[in-house]
Design a protein around this motif. Structure first.
Motif, PDB file in Angstrom:
ATOM      1  N   THR A  74       0.726  -1.566  -0.193  1.00  0.00           N
ATOM      2  CA  THR A  74      -0.336  -0.070  -0.255  1.00  0.00           C
ATOM      3  C   THR A  74       0.716   0.839   0.049  1.00  0.00           C
ATOM      4  O   THR A  74       0.442   2.519   0.549  1.00  0.00           O
ATOM      5  CB  THR A  74      -0.960   0.217   1.333  1.00  0.00           C
ATOM      6  N   SER A  75       2.039   0.442   0.119  1.00  0.00           N
ATOM      7  CA  SER A  75       3.233   2.215   0.189  1.00  0.00           C
ATOM      8  C   SER A  75       4.056   1.694  -1.469  1.00  0.00           C
ATOM      9  O   SER A  75       4.764   0.852  -1.071  1.00  0.00           O
ATOM     10  CB  SER A  75       3.746   2.528   1.558  1.00  0.00           C
ATOM     11  N   LEU A  76       4.664   2.975  -1.829  1.00  0.00           N
ATOM     12  CA  LEU A  76       4.685   2.881  -3.028  1.00  0.00           C
ATOM     13  C   LEU A  76       6.347   4.429  -1.853  1.00  0.00           C
ATOM     14  O   LEU A  76       6.299   5.118  -2.001  1.00  0.00           O
ATOM     15  CB  LEU A  76       4.881   3.117  -4.355  1.00  0.00           C
ATOM     16  N   PHE A  77       7.641   3.772  -2.837  1.00  0.00           N
ATOM     17  CA  PHE A  77       8.751   4.879  -2.011  1.00  0.00           C
ATOM     18  C   PHE A  77       9.701   5.005  -3.614  1.00  0.00           C
ATOM     19  O   PHE A  77       9.777   4.573  -3.799  1.00  0.00           O
ATOM     20  CB  PHE A  77       9.927   3.721  -0.975  1.00  0.00           C
ATOM     21  N   LEU A  78      10.384   5.762  -3.294  1.00  0.00           N
ATOM     22  CA  LEU A  78      11.488   6.311  -4.402  1.00  0.00           C
ATOM     23  C   LEU A  78      12.558   6.467  -3.707  1.00  0.00           C
ATOM     24  O   LEU A  78      13.061   7.724  -2.725  1.00  0.00           O
ATOM     25  CB  LEU A  78      11.071   7.229  -5.348  1.00  0.00           C
ATOM     26  N   HIS A  79      13.686   6.316  -3.438  1.00  0.00           N
ATOM     27  CA  HIS A  79      14.926   6.404  -2.848  1.00  0.00           C
ATOM     28  C   HIS A  79      16.272   7.585  -3.614  1.00  0.00           C
ATOM     29  O   HIS A  79      16.259   6.279  -4.077  1.00  0.00           O
ATOM     30  CB  HIS A  79      15.038   5.655  -1.803  1.00  0.00           C
ATOM     31  N   MET A  80      16.010   8.424  -3.712  1.00  0.00           N
ATOM     32  CA  MET A  80      16.818   9.465  -4.263  1.00  0.00           C
ATOM     33  C   MET A  80      18.005   9.805  -3.616  1.00  0.00           C
ATOM     34  O   MET A  80      17.803   9.860  -2.770  1.00  0.00           O
ATOM     35  CB  MET A  80      15.813  10.820  -4.630  1.00  0.00           C
ATOM     36  N   THR A  81      19.264   9.493  -4.492  1.00  0.00           N
ATOM     37  CA  THR A  81      20.371   9.564  -4.232  1.00  0.00           C
ATOM     38  C   THR A  81      21.157   9.843  -5.367  1.00  0.00           C
ATOM     39  O   THR A  81      20.722  10.461  -6.520  1.00  0.00           O
ATOM     40  CB  THR A  81      21.448   8.012  -3.711  1.00  0.00           C
ATOM     41  N   SER A  82      22.412  10.933  -5.177  1.00  0.00           N
ATOM     42  CA  SER A  82      23.195  12.082  -5.462  1.00  0.00           C
ATOM     43  C   SER A  82      22.429  13.170  -6.472  1.00  0.00           C
ATOM     44  O   SER A  82      22.576  12.549  -7.534  1.00  0.00           O
ATOM     45  CB  SER A  82      23.788  11.353  -6.539  1.00  0.00           C
ATOM     46  N   LEU A  83      21.693  13.708  -6.252  1.00  0.00           N
ATOM     47  CA  LEU A  83      20.863  14.187  -6.684  1.00  0.00           C
ATOM     48  C   LEU A  83      21.364  15.706  -6.946  1.00  0.00           C
ATOM     49  O   LEU A  83      22.293  16.000  -6.503  1.00  0.00           O
ATOM     50  CB  LEU A  83      19.323  14.682  -5.550  1.00  0.00           C
ATOM     51  N   ASN A  84      20.805  15.858  -8.537  1.00  0.00           N
ATOM     52  CA  ASN A  84      21.646  17.803  -8.445  1.00  0.00           C
ATOM     53  C   ASN A  84      20.416  18.939  -8.849  1.00  0.00           C
ATOM     54  O   ASN A  84      19.255  17.947  -9.445  1.00  0.00           O
ATOM     55  CB  ASN A  84      22.378  16.853  -9.972  1.00  0.00           C
ATOM     56  N   ALA A  85      20.596  19.164 -10.455  1.00  0.00           N
ATOM     57  CA  ALA A  85      19.558  20.268 -10.422  1.00  0.00           C
ATOM     58  C   ALA A  85      18.822  19.875 -11.586  1.00  0.00           C
ATOM     59  O   ALA A  85      17.571  20.898 -11.592  1.00  0.00           O
ATOM     60  CB  ALA A  85      20.554  21.814 -10.957  1.00  0.00           C
ATOM     61  N   GLU A  86      19.020  19.144 -12.065  1.00  0.00           N
ATOM     62  CA  GLU A  86      18.473  18.447 -13.321  1.00  0.00           C
ATOM     63  C   GLU A  86      17.558  17.807 -12.908  1.00  0.00           C
ATOM     64  O   GLU A  86      16.303  17.193 -13.860  1.00  0.00           O
ATOM     65  CB  GLU A  86      19.072  17.853 -14.717  1.00  0.00           C
ATOM     66  N   ASP A  87      17.337  17.302 -11.781  1.00  0.00           N
ATOM     67  CA  ASP A  87      16.087  16.186 -11.016  1.00  0.00           C
ATOM     68  C   ASP A  87      14.745  16.992 -10.507  1.00  0.00           C
ATOM     69  O   ASP A  87      14.055  17.031  -9.890  1.00  0.00           O
ATOM     70  CB  ASP A  87      16.533  15.717  -9.210  1.00  0.00           C
ATOM     71  N   THR A  88      14.892  18.865 -10.384  1.00  0.00           N
ATOM     72  CA  THR A  88      14.370  19.163 -10.022  1.00  0.00           C
ATOM     73  C   THR A  88      12.874  19.179 -10.514  1.00  0.00           C
ATOM     74  O   THR A  88      12.963  19.224 -11.738  1.00  0.00           O
ATOM     75  CB  THR A  88      15.147  20.849  -9.523  1.00  0.00           C
ATOM     76  N   ALA A  89      12.368  19.085  -9.686  1.00  0.00           N
ATOM     77  CA  ALA A  89      10.632  18.717 -10.722  1.00  0.00           C
ATOM     78  C   ALA A  89      10.066  18.269  -9.647  1.00  0.00           C
ATOM     79  O   ALA A  89      10.091  18.136  -8.411  1.00  0.00           O
ATOM     80  CB  ALA A  89      11.120  17.866 -11.649  1.00  0.00           C
ATOM     81  N   MET A  90       8.177  18.653  -9.747  1.00  0.00           N
ATOM     82  CA  MET A  90       7.618  17.815  -9.415  1.00  0.00           C
ATOM     83  C   MET A  90       7.108  16.501  -9.509  1.00  0.00           C
ATOM     84  O   MET A  90       7.494  16.310 -10.632  1.00  0.00           O
ATOM     85  CB  MET A  90       5.865  18.531 -10.076  1.00  0.00           C
ATOM     86  N   TYR A  91       7.109  15.570  -8.660  1.00  0.00           N
ATOM     87  CA  TYR A  91       7.469  14.085  -8.511  1.00  0.00           C
ATOM     88  C   TYR A  91       5.627  13.585  -8.427  1.00  0.00           C
ATOM     89  O   TYR A  91       5.727  13.805  -6.651  1.00  0.00           O
ATOM     90  CB  TYR A  91       7.917  13.353  -8.406  1.00  0.00           C
ATOM     91  N   TYR A  92       4.813  12.734  -9.404  1.00  0.00           N
ATOM     92  CA  TYR A  92       4.196  11.963  -9.473  1.00  0.00           C
ATOM     93  C   TYR A  92       3.819  11.007  -9.233  1.00  0.00           C
ATOM     94  O   TYR A  92       4.822   9.733  -9.964  1.00  0.00           O
ATOM     95  CB  TYR A  92       3.501  12.230 -10.404  1.00  0.00           C
ATOM     96  N   CYS A  93       3.844  10.006  -8.078  1.00  0.00           N
ATOM     97  CA  CYS A  93       2.642   8.782  -8.022  1.00  0.00           C
ATOM     98  C   CYS A  93       2.005   8.246  -8.853  1.00  0.00           C
ATOM     99  O   CYS A  93       1.168   8.234  -9.144  1.00  0.00           O
ATOM    100  CB  CYS A  93       2.882   8.318  -6.665  1.00  0.00           C
ATOM    101  N   ALA A  94       2.601   7.027  -9.668  1.00  0.00           N
ATOM    102  CA  ALA A  94       0.947   6.539 -10.513  1.00  0.00           C
ATOM    103  C   ALA A  94       0.845   5.378 -10.994  1.00  0.00           C
ATOM    104  O   ALA A  94       2.132   4.292 -10.007  1.00  0.00           O
ATOM    105  CB  ALA A  94       1.740   6.674 -12.065  1.00  0.00           C
ATOM    106  N   ALA A  95      -1.016   4.652 -10.897  1.00  0.00           N
ATOM    107  CA  ALA A  95      -0.568   3.353 -10.528  1.00  0.00           C
ATOM    108  C   ALA A  95      -1.271   2.338 -12.630  1.00  0.00           C
ATOM    109  O   ALA A  95      -2.223   3.530 -13.260  1.00  0.00           O
ATOM    110  CB  ALA A  95      -1.864   2.844 -10.104  1.00  0.00           C
ATOM    111  N   SER A  96      -0.539   1.499 -13.077  1.00  0.00           N
ATOM    112  CA  SER A  96      -0.983   1.779 -14.332  1.00  0.00           C
ATOM    113  C   SER A  96      -2.531   0.342 -14.144  1.00  0.00           C
ATOM    114  O   SER A  96      -3.130  -0.331 -12.722  1.00  0.00           O
ATOM    115  CB  SER A  96       0.043   0.659 -14.557  1.00  0.00           C
TER     116      SER A  96
END
Length: 121
Positions: A74-96
């Motif tokens: 029931t919970s989805l995760f996204l672990h993000m490391t080594s972030l850079n400026a190009e990763d700046t965005a609105m992040y969305y979770c989606a179900a297929s």
């Protein structure tokens, strides 16, 4: 179906964040994914996880981001490391609508969260 993202924020280059997506109302297991949209750009698929555990990553995040699902599914995760400026965005979770993940294509995903902002600067 309701998808609610959390965990976004501001971080310095090289930093890490973990995004969470609480899912409710899904009647069957299905491919789940993370997308992002930077200002002036189209939605970009970055990671997906299918019911058999298969994972797909967009090339620019491979090796830096990890998608996972908790045991209750029931919970989805996204672990993000080594972030850079190009990763700046609105992040969305989606179900297929599908159980297996075949591609990071927005057309394969029917349910979307409201998004959580990630800013790297």
């Amino acid at each position: 179906v309701q998808l609610v993202e959390s965990g976004g924020g501001s971080v310095q280059p090289g930093g890490s964040l973990r995004l969470s997506c609480a899912a409710s109302g899904l009647t069957a297991s299905r491919c789940m994914g993370w997308f992002r949209q930077a200002p002036g750009k189209a939605h970009e698929g970055i990671a997906a996880l299918g019911v058999l555990g298969e994972k797909i990553y967009e090339s620019s995040v491979k090796g830096r981001f990890t998608i996972s699902l908790d045991k209750t599914k029931t919970s989805l995760f996204l672990h993000m490391t080594s972030l850079n400026a190009e990763d700046t965005a609105m992040y969305y979770c989606a179900a297929s609508t599908r159980a297996a993940c075949s591609a990071l294509d927005v057309r394969d995903f029917d349910y979307w969260g409201q998004g959580t902002q990630v800013t790297v600067s």
